[in-house]
Motif scaffolding. Structure first.
Motif, PDB file in Angstrom:
ATOM      1  N   ILE A  38      19.157  18.972 -17.944  1.00  0.00           N
ATOM      2  CA  ILE A  38      20.166  19.964 -18.303  1.00  0.00           C
ATOM      3  C   ILE A  38      21.484  19.603 -17.632  1.00  0.00           C
ATOM      4  N   VAL A  39      22.525  19.424 -18.443  1.00  0.00           N
ATOM      5  CA  VAL A  39      23.869  19.146 -17.949  1.00  0.00           C
ATOM      6  C   VAL A  39      24.572  20.463 -17.647  1.00  0.00           C
ATOM      7  N   THR A  40      24.447  21.411 -18.568  1.00  0.00           N
ATOM      8  CA  THR A  40      24.981  22.760 -18.381  1.00  0.00           C
ATOM      9  C   THR A  40      24.250  23.686 -19.340  1.00  0.00           C
ATOM     10  N   TRP A  41      24.327  24.980 -19.077  1.00  0.00           N
ATOM     11  CA  TRP A  41      23.659  25.942 -19.959  1.00  0.00           C
ATOM     12  C   TRP A  41      24.369  27.281 -19.874  1.00  0.00           C
ATOM     13  N   THR A  42      24.075  28.130 -20.857  1.00  0.00           N
ATOM     14  CA  THR A  42      24.670  29.459 -20.897  1.00  0.00           C
ATOM     15  C   THR A  42      23.738  30.390 -21.667  1.00  0.00           C
ATOM     16  N   THR A  43      24.020  31.661 -21.589  1.00  0.00           N
ATOM     17  CA  THR A  43      23.288  32.659 -22.362  1.00  0.00           C
ATOM     18  C   THR A  43      24.280  33.435 -23.210  1.00  0.00           C
ATOM     19  N   ALA A  44      24.037  33.452 -24.516  1.00  0.00           N
ATOM     20  CA  ALA A  44      24.868  34.218 -25.446  1.00  0.00           C
ATOM     21  C   ALA A  44      24.164  35.539 -25.729  1.00  0.00           C
TER      22      ALA A  44
END
Length: 117
Positions: A38-44
């Motif tokens: 994982i390079v980056t992640w988010t939650t929508a």
């Protein structure tokens, strides 16, 4: 989940008709058997029609034969961190085909999500 390989050895996901060096694709690589980081992640929380909320998304990087290739996609959980190792897992349905403006038969609804290893 196929990446495209170009004559210079670079990979692209999704594939493009012309590679970084201007060459045409010379082959494909199935990423579904590889793990990624994982390079980056988010939650929508405000999701498109038919996508369950919350929608956990990540940019991940695979390394195949010494070449990096990045992909973006849904996660199976929000319990992840940058640097975690994930693997692609097949999902029969990424969205609800009955919700939205397109006819359900006009597109495919399956694909891959990323699951922590």
């Amino acid at each position: 989940m196929e990446a495209v390989r170009y004559a210079d050895g670079s990979l692209s996901f999704p594939g493009h008709p012309v590679g970084p060096d201007g060459s045409e694709p010379v082959g494909t690589v199935d990423l579904s058997g590889h793990t990624a980081e994982i390079v980056t992640w988010t939650t929508a929380t405000a999701t498109p029609p038919g996508v369950e909320a919350p929608n956990h998304l990540a940019i991940v990087e695979f390394e195949v034969d010494g070449e990096p290739v990045r992909a973006i996609g849904q996660l199976t959980t929000g319990d992840v961190a940058i640097g975690d190792e994930v693997r692609p897992v097949y999902a029969e349905r990424l969205r609800d085909p009955e919700v939205g403006i397109r006819e359900p038969a006009s597109q495919s609804w399956d694909g891959f999500r990323f699951e922590p290893v």
